[in-house]
Enzyme design. Structure first.
Site, PDB file in Angstrom:
ATOM      1  CG  ASP A   1      -5.754   4.874   4.052  1.00  0.00           C
ATOM      2  OD1 ASP A   1      -4.626   5.373   4.108  1.00  0.00           O
ATOM      3  OD2 ASP A   1      -6.354   4.672   2.979  1.00  0.00           O
ATOM      4  CD  GLU A   2      -0.833   2.535   2.654  1.00  0.00           C
ATOM      5  OE1 GLU A   2      -0.502   1.367   2.336  1.00  0.00           O
ATOM      6  OE2 GLU A   2      -0.803   3.490   1.854  1.00  0.00           O
TER       7      GLU A   2
ATOM      8  CG  ASP B   1      -4.627  -0.203   1.851  1.00  0.00           C
ATOM      9  OD1 ASP B   1      -4.947   0.870   2.394  1.00  0.00           O
ATOM     10  OD2 ASP B   1      -4.433  -0.321   0.631  1.00  0.00           O
TER      11      ASP B   1
END
Length: 359
Positions: A113-114, A19
């Site tokens: 983003d993860e 993350d």
């Protein structure tokens, strides 16, 4: 009480959840030195703007993503708003995923983003996670946090445990104990409303969940109760879905003032179509269903859709279809605060066809 009986869980899996730390805001601070060390919000600063992401400096004031911009400004008067640059975030995300692929092809993206990574079979999942974090820092100038465990639930919880720029490993021997001590508000899938309802019943932690009969929980929390019980016992058999197919591509815009006139609505639809077509082109996908979303000033929301046997192959077809759906709703009975367009029933792109118009 124990979790619902099932086959013995696979404790040999090695799953990493990566993350990025305050991703959008961190990209902006990386690219503009004047923003570093200052409270930054990515999003619109206008009355109806919404915070898409907040830097850690802003979070100290209570600023959070999805918060109304006016509320964020009230919490942090010195907050600096930056307009989002999604093309830049996508480019950086591509860099990060390229780093992931050096270690495994079993990757389940959750957002830009993860992602989950299944690295079962490597000698040390922690070493892989550390190598990924080091490469992200060296190649993008950004930091990432990682959680390592034997299932997705614990890996995701672990990635948030030592943020920012941290790592947490939860081995099988520690999983049940870790989950039992975890506040229910930190369970992935339990939002503020459900957490508050659990608190009313005296359920504050995973251990509290395990003291309640399954039928009692199902009556109050529905089918999700079985997931809650297994998670509270440190169990989660969901696989990393590395071949997951995207189901839709879309975009929407909230306006600073309600729009009620026909010309204004058609003009407001143009930037929404621009954003949708950019994402369609970037994904090299096509779809057969166009959906128009309209939210009125009183928050009442409607959708209208049109489908075809053939995919939407050109921007002109997308425009004509979305405009047709909007035209059918005119004149609007009240002001419109949001327009959205989504392309679904996705498939591989085919050559343009003159018969591609939607019926």
């Amino acid at each position: 009480m124990t979790a619902p009986a099932e086959d013995a869980p696979d404790l040999s899996r090695k799953i990493i959840h990566v993350d990025m730390d305050a991703f959008y805001a961190s990209v902006e601070q990386r690219d503009d030195p004047a923003l570093r060390g200052k409270p930054v919000a990515v999003g619109g600063s206008r009355e109806r703007g919404v915070v898409a992401a907040a830097s850690y400096e802003a979070r100290r004031y209570g600023v959070r993503s999805a918060m109304a911009s006016v509320t964020a400004r009230r919490k942090c008067p010195d907050l600096l708003f930056v307009r989002p640059r999604f093309d830049v975030y996508k480019s950086v995300s591509d860099q990060i995923h390229a780093i992931f692929r050096r270690h495994t092809d079993r990757i389940e993206p959750l957002s830009l983003d993860e992602a989950y990574l299944d690295v079962t079979g490597v000698p040390s999942a922690r070493d892989v996670a550390e190598a990924i974090r080091a490469a992200i820092r060296a190649e993008t100038g950004l930091t990432a946090s990682a959680g390592v465990s034997y299932n997705k639930f614990l890996a995701k919880v672990a990635s948030d445990h030592n943020k920012p720029d941290g790592i947490c490993v939860i081995p099988p021997s520690a999983g049940p104990r870790f989950a039992a001590a975890l506040p229910v508000g930190r369970f992935h899938g339990i939002g503020p409303v459900t957490a508050a309802k659990m608190t009313e019943h005296g359920i504050l932690t995973g251990a509290d969940l395990l003291t309640r009969p399954a039928d009692w929980l199902r009556t109050r929390f529905g089918k999700a109760a079985d997931y809650y019980l297994r998670a509270a016992a440190g169990l989660d058999d969901r696989p990393v879905r590395f071949n997951r197919v995207r189901k839709s591509i879309g975009a929407e815009r909230t306006f600073s003032a309600d729009i009620a006139d026909d010309a204004g609505l058609f003009a407001a639809l143009d930037p929404v179509l621009d954003a949708v077509w950019e994402r369609i082109a970037r994904s090299d996908a096509a779809g057969r269903t166009v959906t128009l979303k309209v939210k009125y000033g009183d928050f009442h929301q409607i959708t209208r859709a049109r489908s075809s046997m053939r995919p939407v192959a050109t921007r002109a077809v997308l425009d004509e279809t979305a405009r047709g759906l909007l035209r059918d709703l005119l004149p609007v009975p009240k002001g419109v605060r949001l327009l959205g367009v989504t392309l679904s029933a996705l498939c591989s792109r085919e050559p343009p066809s003159q018969t591609g118009l939607l019926l």
